[in-house]
Design a protein around this motif. Structure first.
Motif, PDB file in Angstrom:
ATOM      1  N   VAL A 212       0.817  -1.600   0.033  1.00 35.77           N
ATOM      2  CA  VAL A 212      -0.010  -0.266  -0.040  1.00 35.77           C
ATOM      3  C   VAL A 212       0.698   1.038  -0.371  1.00 35.77           C
ATOM      4  O   VAL A 212       1.026   1.797  -0.364  1.00 35.77           O
ATOM      5  CB  VAL A 212      -1.157   0.000   1.252  1.00 35.77           C
ATOM      6  CG1 VAL A 212      -1.711   1.330   1.445  1.00 35.77           C
ATOM      7  CG2 VAL A 212      -2.370  -1.210   0.951  1.00 35.77           C
ATOM      8  N   ASP A 213       1.406   1.062   1.058  1.00 40.36           N
ATOM      9  CA  ASP A 213       2.907   2.496   0.871  1.00 40.36           C
ATOM     10  C   ASP A 213       3.593   2.837   0.038  1.00 40.36           C
ATOM     11  O   ASP A 213       3.831   3.599  -0.802  1.00 40.36           O
ATOM     12  CB  ASP A 213       3.453   2.866   2.343  1.00 40.36           C
ATOM     13  CG  ASP A 213       2.482   2.420   3.439  1.00 40.36           C
ATOM     14  OD1 ASP A 213       1.361   3.097   3.111  1.00 40.36           O
ATOM     15  OD2 ASP A 213       3.001   2.315   4.348  1.00 40.36           O
ATOM     16  N   CYS A 214       4.989   1.583  -0.571  1.00 41.88           N
ATOM     17  CA  CYS A 214       5.390   1.386  -1.481  1.00 41.88           C
ATOM     18  C   CYS A 214       5.472   1.525  -2.923  1.00 41.88           C
ATOM     19  O   CYS A 214       6.787   1.783  -3.588  1.00 41.88           O
ATOM     20  CB  CYS A 214       6.649   0.966  -1.069  1.00 41.88           C
ATOM     21  SG  CYS A 214       6.958   0.720   1.248  1.00 41.88           S
ATOM     22  N   ASP A 215       4.562  -0.071  -2.994  1.00 46.33           N
ATOM     23  CA  ASP A 215       4.715  -0.151  -5.081  1.00 46.33           C
ATOM     24  C   ASP A 215       3.158   1.063  -5.919  1.00 46.33           C
ATOM     25  O   ASP A 215       2.461   0.871  -5.225  1.00 46.33           O
ATOM     26  CB  ASP A 215       3.261  -0.996  -4.316  1.00 46.33           C
ATOM     27  CG  ASP A 215       2.947  -1.613  -5.780  1.00 46.33           C
ATOM     28  OD1 ASP A 215       3.420  -1.271  -7.044  1.00 46.33           O
ATOM     29  OD2 ASP A 215       2.417  -2.978  -5.866  1.00 46.33           O
ATOM     30  N   HIS A 216       4.394   1.217  -6.465  1.00 39.13           N
ATOM     31  CA  HIS A 216       3.494   2.533  -7.373  1.00 39.13           C
ATOM     32  C   HIS A 216       4.301   2.127  -8.729  1.00 39.13           C
ATOM     33  O   HIS A 216       3.565   2.582  -9.660  1.00 39.13           O
ATOM     34  CB  HIS A 216       4.092   3.669  -7.125  1.00 39.13           C
ATOM     35  CG  HIS A 216       3.701   4.653  -6.060  1.00 39.13           C
ATOM     36  ND1 HIS A 216       2.663   4.775  -5.193  1.00 39.13           N
ATOM     37  CD2 HIS A 216       4.516   4.191  -4.681  1.00 39.13           C
ATOM     38  CE1 HIS A 216       2.359   4.766  -4.108  1.00 39.13           C
ATOM     39  NE2 HIS A 216       4.176   4.795  -3.619  1.00 39.13           N
ATOM     40  N   GLU A 217       3.775   0.916  -8.877  1.00 40.01           N
ATOM     41  CA  GLU A 217       4.189  -0.023 -10.307  1.00 40.01           C
ATOM     42  C   GLU A 217       3.371  -0.163 -11.110  1.00 40.01           C
ATOM     43  O   GLU A 217       2.192  -0.205 -10.744  1.00 40.01           O
ATOM     44  CB  GLU A 217       4.694  -1.894 -10.254  1.00 40.01           C
ATOM     45  CG  GLU A 217       4.845  -1.572 -11.331  1.00 40.01           C
ATOM     46  CD  GLU A 217       6.709  -2.041 -11.429  1.00 40.01           C
ATOM     47  OE1 GLU A 217       7.108  -2.448 -12.912  1.00 40.01           O
ATOM     48  OE2 GLU A 217       7.047  -1.899 -10.610  1.00 40.01           O
ATOM     49  N   CYS A 218       3.167   0.835 -12.699  1.00 41.34           N
ATOM     50  CA  CYS A 218       2.835   1.502 -13.438  1.00 41.34           C
ATOM     51  C   CYS A 218       2.056   0.354 -15.138  1.00 41.34           C
ATOM     52  O   CYS A 218       3.594  -0.592 -14.557  1.00 41.34           O
ATOM     53  CB  CYS A 218       3.224   2.419 -14.387  1.00 41.34           C
ATOM     54  SG  CYS A 218       3.723   4.005 -12.157  1.00 41.34           S
ATOM     55  N   ASP A 219       1.753  -0.099 -15.506  1.00 43.21           N
ATOM     56  CA  ASP A 219       1.387  -0.767 -16.404  1.00 43.21           C
ATOM     57  C   ASP A 219       2.261   0.164 -17.991  1.00 43.21           C
ATOM     58  O   ASP A 219       1.747   1.498 -17.917  1.00 43.21           O
ATOM     59  CB  ASP A 219       0.027  -0.724 -17.377  1.00 43.21           C
ATOM     60  CG  ASP A 219      -0.302  -1.621 -18.263  1.00 43.21           C
ATOM     61  OD1 ASP A 219       0.890  -1.714 -18.823  1.00 43.21           O
ATOM     62  OD2 ASP A 219      -1.548  -1.994 -18.576  1.00 43.21           O
ATOM     63  N   ASP A 227      -0.864   1.221  -9.608  1.00 44.73           N
ATOM     64  CA  ASP A 227      -0.899   1.204  -7.917  1.00 44.73           C
ATOM     65  C   ASP A 227      -1.084   1.650  -6.962  1.00 44.73           C
ATOM     66  O   ASP A 227      -0.069   2.281  -7.428  1.00 44.73           O
ATOM     67  CB  ASP A 227       0.442  -0.776  -7.337  1.00 44.73           C
ATOM     68  CG  ASP A 227       0.063  -1.472  -8.418  1.00 44.73           C
ATOM     69  OD1 ASP A 227      -0.941  -1.961  -9.288  1.00 44.73           O
ATOM     70  OD2 ASP A 227       0.933  -2.746  -7.787  1.00 44.73           O
ATOM     71  N   SER A 228      -2.128   2.081  -6.678  1.00 43.46           N
ATOM     72  CA  SER A 228      -2.194   3.457  -5.378  1.00 43.46           C
ATOM     73  C   SER A 228      -2.987   3.199  -4.250  1.00 43.46           C
ATOM     74  O   SER A 228      -3.706   4.010  -4.184  1.00 43.46           O
ATOM     75  CB  SER A 228      -3.473   4.488  -6.494  1.00 43.46           C
ATOM     76  OG  SER A 228      -2.724   4.096  -7.826  1.00 43.46           O
ATOM     77  N   ALA A 238       1.848  -5.517  -8.837  1.00 47.38           N
ATOM     78  CA  ALA A 238       2.516  -5.790  -6.972  1.00 47.38           C
ATOM     79  C   ALA A 238       3.790  -7.333  -6.742  1.00 47.38           C
ATOM     80  O   ALA A 238       4.016  -7.013  -6.313  1.00 47.38           O
ATOM     81  CB  ALA A 238       1.453  -5.986  -5.925  1.00 47.38           C
ATOM     82  N   PHE A 239       3.203  -8.271  -7.733  1.00 47.99           N
ATOM     83  CA  PHE A 239       4.642  -8.778  -8.002  1.00 47.99           C
ATOM     84  C   PHE A 239       5.053  -8.961  -9.000  1.00 47.99           C
ATOM     85  O   PHE A 239       7.173  -8.768  -8.319  1.00 47.99           O
ATOM     86  CB  PHE A 239       4.405  -9.901  -8.882  1.00 47.99           C
ATOM     87  CG  PHE A 239       2.743 -11.140  -7.982  1.00 47.99           C
ATOM     88  CD1 PHE A 239       2.934 -11.545  -6.560  1.00 47.99           C
ATOM     89  CD2 PHE A 239       1.391 -11.530  -8.717  1.00 47.99           C
ATOM     90  CE1 PHE A 239       2.234 -11.845  -6.448  1.00 47.99           C
ATOM     91  CE2 PHE A 239       0.600 -11.838  -7.855  1.00 47.99           C
ATOM     92  CZ  PHE A 239       0.462 -12.570  -6.842  1.00 47.99           C
ATOM     93  N   GLU A 240       5.229  -7.600  -9.736  1.00 49.86           N
ATOM     94  CA  GLU A 240       6.792  -7.084 -10.709  1.00 49.86           C
ATOM     95  C   GLU A 240       7.539  -6.135  -9.696  1.00 49.86           C
ATOM     96  O   GLU A 240       8.723  -6.135  -9.693  1.00 49.86           O
ATOM     97  CB  GLU A 240       6.232  -5.886 -11.463  1.00 49.86           C
ATOM     98  CG  GLU A 240       7.237  -5.566 -12.399  1.00 49.86           C
ATOM     99  CD  GLU A 240       8.312  -6.652 -13.284  1.00 49.86           C
ATOM    100  OE1 GLU A 240       9.164  -6.148 -13.384  1.00 49.86           O
ATOM    101  OE2 GLU A 240       7.455  -7.632 -13.488  1.00 49.86           O
ATOM    102  N   TYR A 241       6.888  -5.399  -8.739  1.00 49.99           N
ATOM    103  CA  TYR A 241       7.186  -4.170  -7.523  1.00 49.99           C
ATOM    104  C   TYR A 241       8.223  -5.119  -6.502  1.00 49.99           C
ATOM    105  O   TYR A 241       8.979  -4.904  -6.216  1.00 49.99           O
ATOM    106  CB  TYR A 241       6.027  -3.545  -6.918  1.00 49.99           C
ATOM    107  CG  TYR A 241       6.537  -3.183  -5.533  1.00 49.99           C
ATOM    108  CD1 TYR A 241       7.231  -2.394  -5.195  1.00 49.99           C
ATOM    109  CD2 TYR A 241       6.683  -3.839  -4.352  1.00 49.99           C
ATOM    110  CE1 TYR A 241       7.038  -1.775  -3.809  1.00 49.99           C
ATOM    111  CE2 TYR A 241       7.046  -3.778  -2.823  1.00 49.99           C
ATOM    112  CZ  TYR A 241       7.519  -2.675  -3.372  1.00 49.99           C
ATOM    113  OH  TYR A 241       8.089  -2.386  -1.906  1.00 49.99           O
ATOM    114  N   ALA A 263       4.745   7.426   4.549  1.00 54.25           N
ATOM    115  CA  ALA A 263       5.275   7.610   4.279  1.00 54.25           C
ATOM    116  C   ALA A 263       6.190   6.243   3.785  1.00 54.25           C
ATOM    117  O   ALA A 263       5.636   5.117   4.498  1.00 54.25           O
ATOM    118  CB  ALA A 263       6.730   8.134   4.987  1.00 54.25           C
ATOM    119  N   CYS A 264       7.055   5.697   3.337  1.00 57.09           N
ATOM    120  CA  CYS A 264       7.530   4.102   2.904  1.00 57.09           C
ATOM    121  C   CYS A 264       8.061   3.511   3.005  1.00 57.09           C
ATOM    122  O   CYS A 264       9.200   4.662   4.286  1.00 57.09           O
ATOM    123  CB  CYS A 264       7.754   3.789   1.271  1.00 57.09           C
ATOM    124  SG  CYS A 264       8.323   2.241   1.208  1.00 57.09           S
TER     125      CYS A 264
END
Length: 389
Positions: A212-219, A227-228, A238-241, A263-264
């Motif tokens: 929730v805090d750290c994953d901002h992986e984008c398509d 991811d937001s 999330a697996f990619e992150y 913050a993360c």
């Protein structure tokens, strides 16, 4: 001969008219179940509140369809059971109005999904729009990338008739995402918890809050689709992150708060599980079952329209949208559920949800296997873990 032909023609026409009217009834019921759910006033408010449901009077008390519900009485039970309180009389009255609308909605769901039991749940004072925003969270803007790695085809001839990873120690207790659209993070950690168990022999509860805090992986194929946190995400992202960051921490080291305002706090020295690889499972129920048995619990997306009112049983609705809006965990399957709408025993999937153990069957949901009911077979991913030691 002419008279006989006319009789046959009349019989065929009558049969067609019956089928047409039956289809129209189902379509109309579903339209009101989905499109009209936010309506809490008007003529519908005077509807009979007949509904099959289970409510808590210290023990389960079944109110059958021949009983007339006392809405005030059941709202009082609902508030006590789920510790509900409201800031003002105006808010209380509004929630009571929503509650009555959801009783009617549950009644419609019961007719469309007769092999399950629908009724009052902890979400009965939420409008469908609030429900979607607060407790779903699969980001529908996100989609599986076109170059997603496909899981290899597995043999299916020796699959057991029934299988449940809970019986093999690979599933952590049911968690609760609260009022945060973070279902995708719970689906992700659930799959990785199972994979890590297979790799290490230890079941470790992993941190959703890290995602929730750290994953901002984008398509990369779709702008602004990332991811937001409480605003949604996607399990494969999330697996990619997790693969890129090095892994996930234990839940006890990075506990869940149900908000995305911090913050993360990721600490690489406390990684408890690492992703080796992940892949998308074929849209084939035998392959999904084979991957489940071989690789552990699977991250799955589903349409949750019937889940707001679900209480128990095997959900096998006549019709259900395949627009995916909720991330869950597939942990097993069975063969022995009777589904009246199919007029025979019907196999089912066993789904671990993230709404706490007081929802559904102690936090679990059973849904028919077959014909991709509610899109349950549409977005399925398997993940492999590598031992952190």
């Amino acid at each position: 001969m002419v008279s006989g032909r006319k009789s046959k023609d009349f019989a065929m026409a009558s049969r067609f008219a019956f089928l047409f009217l039956f289809s129209l009834l189902i379509a109309t019921s579903f339209r009101f179940s989905v499109a009209g759910d936010d309506v809490t006033t008007g003529a519908a408010a005077s509807d009979d509140l007949l509904i099959r449901q289970v409510v808590d009077h210290g023990e389960d008390h079944v109110v059958d369809e021949n009983s007339l519900l006392n809405a005030d009485h059941h709202f009082a039970i609902f508030k006590k059971k789920f510790s509900k309180s409201y800031a003002s009389q105006e808010e209380h009255d509004h929630r009571f109005s929503v509650f009555k609308a959801n009783l009617r909605r549950a009644r419609r769901h019961q007719k469309l999904d007769p092999s399950a039991v629908h009724g009052v749940t902890q979400f009965s004072d939420l409008t469908p729009r609030e429900f979607r925003r607060q407790v779903l969270g699969l980001n529908r803007r996100l989609r599986l990338p076109s170059d997603a790695h496909k899981a290899p085809i597995l043999p299916t001839n020796d699959l057991p008739a029934d299988f449940d990873w809970r019986d093999h120690g690979a599933v952590t207790p049911v968690k609760n995402q609260g009022s945060c659209g973070s279902c995708w993070s719970f689906s992700t950690t659930g799959a990785l918890e199972g994979a890590n168990y297979l790799a290490t022999g230890n079941l470790v509860s992993l941190s959703e809050q890290q995602l929730v805090d750290c994953d901002h992986e984008c398509d990369p194929e779709e702008k602004d689709s990332c991811d937001s946190g409480c605003n949604g995400g996607l399990m494969n992202s999330a697996f990619e992150y997790t693969l890129k960051s090095g892994g996930l921490m234990r839940e006890e080291d990075y506990p869940y708060t149900g908000t995305d305002r911090a913050a993360c706090k990721f600490d690489k020295t406390k990684i408890a599980a690492k992703v080796s690889n992940f892949s998308v499972v074929s849209l084939d129920e035998e392959q999904i079952a084979a991957n489940l048995v071989k690789n552990g619990p699977l991250a799955v997306a589903i349409n949750a329209v019937f889940m707001q009112t679900y209480m128990k049983g095997v959900s096998c609705p006549y019709i259900c949208s395949k627009n995916l809006d909720h991330g869950v965990l597939l942990v097993g399957y069975g063969e022995g559920a009777y589904a009246p709408i199919r007029l025979k025993e019907k196999p089912y999937w066993i789904i671990k949800n993230s709404w706490g153990p007081n929802w559904g069957e102690e936090g679990y949901y059973k849904i028919c296997r077959g014909r991709n009911i509610c899109g349950v077979d549409s977005m399925v991913s398997t993940v492999a873990a590598v031992s952190t030691s």
